[in-house]
Write an enzyme that holds these catalytic residues in place. Structure first.
Site, PDB file in Angstrom:
ATOM      1  N   HIS A   1      -9.050   3.308  -2.466  1.00 27.91           N
ATOM      2  CA  HIS A   1      -7.656   3.013  -2.105  1.00 27.91           C
ATOM      3  C   HIS A   1      -7.061   2.041  -3.120  1.00 27.91           C
ATOM      4  O   HIS A   1      -6.996   0.841  -2.874  1.00 27.91           O
ATOM      5  CB  HIS A   1      -7.621   2.426  -0.696  1.00 27.91           C
ATOM      6  CG  HIS A   1      -6.290   1.919  -0.248  1.00 27.91           C
ATOM      7  ND1 HIS A   1      -5.092   2.483  -0.650  1.00 27.91           N
ATOM      8  CD2 HIS A   1      -5.965   0.887   0.587  1.00 27.91           C
ATOM      9  CE1 HIS A   1      -4.092   1.808  -0.078  1.00 27.91           C
ATOM     10  NE2 HIS A   1      -4.591   0.844   0.666  1.00 27.91           N
TER      11      HIS A   1
ATOM     12  N   CYS B   1      -0.811   2.484   6.974  1.00 25.68           N
ATOM     13  CA  CYS B   1      -0.422   1.119   7.315  1.00 25.68           C
ATOM     14  C   CYS B   1      -0.052   0.386   6.035  1.00 25.68           C
ATOM     15  O   CYS B   1      -0.457   0.778   4.935  1.00 25.68           O
ATOM     16  CB  CYS B   1      -1.536   0.395   8.056  1.00 25.68           C
ATOM     17  SG  CYS B   1      -3.069   0.184   7.129  1.00 25.68           S
TER      18      CYS B   1
ATOM     19  N   CYS C   1       0.814  -1.225   0.000  1.00 23.90           N
ATOM     20  CA  CYS C   1       0.000   0.000   0.000  1.00 23.90           C
ATOM     21  C   CYS C   1       0.844   1.271   0.000  1.00 23.90           C
ATOM     22  O   CYS C   1       0.376   2.313  -0.425  1.00 23.90           O
ATOM     23  CB  CYS C   1      -0.932   0.015   1.198  1.00 23.90           C
ATOM     24  SG  CYS C   1      -2.117  -1.340   1.220  1.00 23.90           S
TER      25      CYS C   1
ATOM     26  N   GLY D   1       0.649  -3.593   4.267  1.00 16.86           N
ATOM     27  CA  GLY D   1       0.472  -5.021   4.383  1.00 16.86           C
ATOM     28  C   GLY D   1       1.725  -5.766   4.825  1.00 16.86           C
ATOM     29  O   GLY D   1       2.843  -5.350   4.546  1.00 16.86           O
TER      30      GLY D   1
END
Length: 413
Positions: free
Chosen positions: A360, A391, A108, A393
């Site tokens: 996202h 955050c 991300c 992954g």
């Protein structure tokens, strides 16, 4: 016997660390992934091309040959997101063949890492101007497509099996922080939708968007707006949604970001080069940090990343006047806010809503956060520092601290 290494160069010959500035950022409208989404028949690399061309169109004062690097992130680097997409998109966009490019992946935080990587090069003196961004076509390439996780992750108990399913890690975060109830996450999600819609109606969102031509069975079209937002969303409506990651769980499609398609890009430069070329300065890079956490609760990653970045910059959370936090899951945002003693509805946090509303597309989102923060800075001269954080992954977090070039020292933060 090998020849002795040459003596190190006189330190006075090394370049001083230079100020790095965020010039401008743009993005495509974000779409819903899948056969009915607006980008179902649009290539990922073509979305990146649109972003690169738009940056150059908006800044004719920048000669294309002055661009020293193109760094584009993608989480799934195959198909139309493969072939070293930074280089291939640069060529497709018509940049001079002398302009190099590369691909990067930190799930991300791909675009965020593209920014911090080329910014480090600019600070060191390897580049003067660079383009950084990200793309994710989750309709063409679902998260995890083609991967082959080593079985030892589970057999050797390196991670819990839930670490491989992002929604399950969000449920784990609820378990870790019992005060983060489903009612709070639903309320936060409804607020994100409301703030996004208010910003859209006020003309805050559209200026960041570059229209993208699309194709479907019905013919050609033009994507000009984000598909995911659900204006009018209420807590009551969210309360009845199913919890796909756990029976009677707390994570739903309403309090998490969806599966999306989209691309982002930004211009970064050395401050002196920006002044030489007449490029605008949206914000100045102060510092950044990435941190690892237990993969099973990856959503807490922004907490140690922010603490680390603040400590290295000599700042505290009280110095931060604006927060752009990626909303992969509402519970992950609330974990950050609760840790730092910030109210769930603090107006400094995601003033124009976030990913729960607008989407996202994984690796692209970091630059969306940065672009919006630079827009906030332009309207808020009383704020000196802001952060973009997310955050990541498999148990990580990333935070970048920025300074407002419009800061008025005489104003109150």
């Amino acid at each position: 016997m090998a020849a002795p290494a040459s003596a190190p160069a006189d330190s006075r010959s090394r370049p001083a660390v230079r100020d790095v500035v965020f010039v401008d950022g743009v993005r495509t409208p974000f779409g819903k992934a899948g056969s009915k989404g607006q980008y179902a028949q649009t290539r990922a690399d073509d979305m990146v091309v649109k972003v690169i061309r738009e940056l150059l169109r908006r800044h004719p004062e920048l000669p294309a040959e002055r661009i020293d690097e193109v760094a584009i992130a993608a989480t799934t680097q195959i198909g139309d997101q493969g072939l070293t997409i930074g280089r291939s998109a640069a060529l497709l966009a018509g940049l001079p063949k002398s302009v190099p490019g590369f691909a990067i992946d930190r799930m991300c935080a791909g675009a965020m890492t593209a920014v911090t990587t080329v910014s480090s090069g600019i600070a060191f003196g390897a580049y003067d101007v660079a383009i950084a961004g990200g793309v994710e076509h989750m309709g063409n390439h679902p998260m995890g497509e083609g991967v082959d996780p080593n079985p030892r992750f589970v057999s050797d108990k390196i991670v819990d099996p839930s670490a491989l399913i992002m929604g399950s890690t969000a449920e784990n975060l609820h378990d870790r922080y019992p005060t983060l109830t489903k009612q709070r996450t639903d309320a936060y999600a409804a607020l994100s939708q409301q703030r996004y819609d208010e910003a859209l109606q006020a003309g805050k969102i559209t200026p960041d968007l570059v229209p993208v031509s699309t194709r479907s069975e019905q013919g050609w079209g033009l994507a000009t707006t984000d598909e995911p937002p659900r204006p009018g969303t209420t807590v009551e409506a969210l309360s009845g949604l199913k919890t796909p990651f756990r029976p009677h769980g707390r994570v739903t499609p309403g309090n998490a970001a969806g599966l999306n398609d989209g691309a982002t890009g930004c211009l970064l430069a050395d401050a002196d080069t920006a002044a030489e070329l007449g490029l605008p300065v949206g914000m100045r890079l102060v510092g950044y940090s990435f941190a690892g956490v237990e993969p099973e609760v990856m959503g807490v990653g922004p907490v140690p990343a922010t603490e680390k970045a603040l400590q290295r910059a000599g700042l505290t959370i009280d110095d931060i006047g604006l927060f752009e936090i990626n909303e992969a899951f509402a519970v992950q945002v609330l974990a950050f806010l609760e840790h730092f003693g910030i109210a769930d509805d603090d107006p400094r946090v995601n003033p124009w809503g976030g990913a729960i509303a607008c989407g996202h597309p994984l690796a692209s989102s970091g630059v969306r956060l940065m672009t919006q923060l630079s827009r906030h800075f332009a309207e808020r001269p009383e704020v000196r520092y802001g952060i973009t954080t997310m955050c990541i992954g498999f148990g990580m977090g990333g935070t970048v601290i920025w300074e407002n070039p419009n800061y008025n020292a005489g104003g109150a933060q």
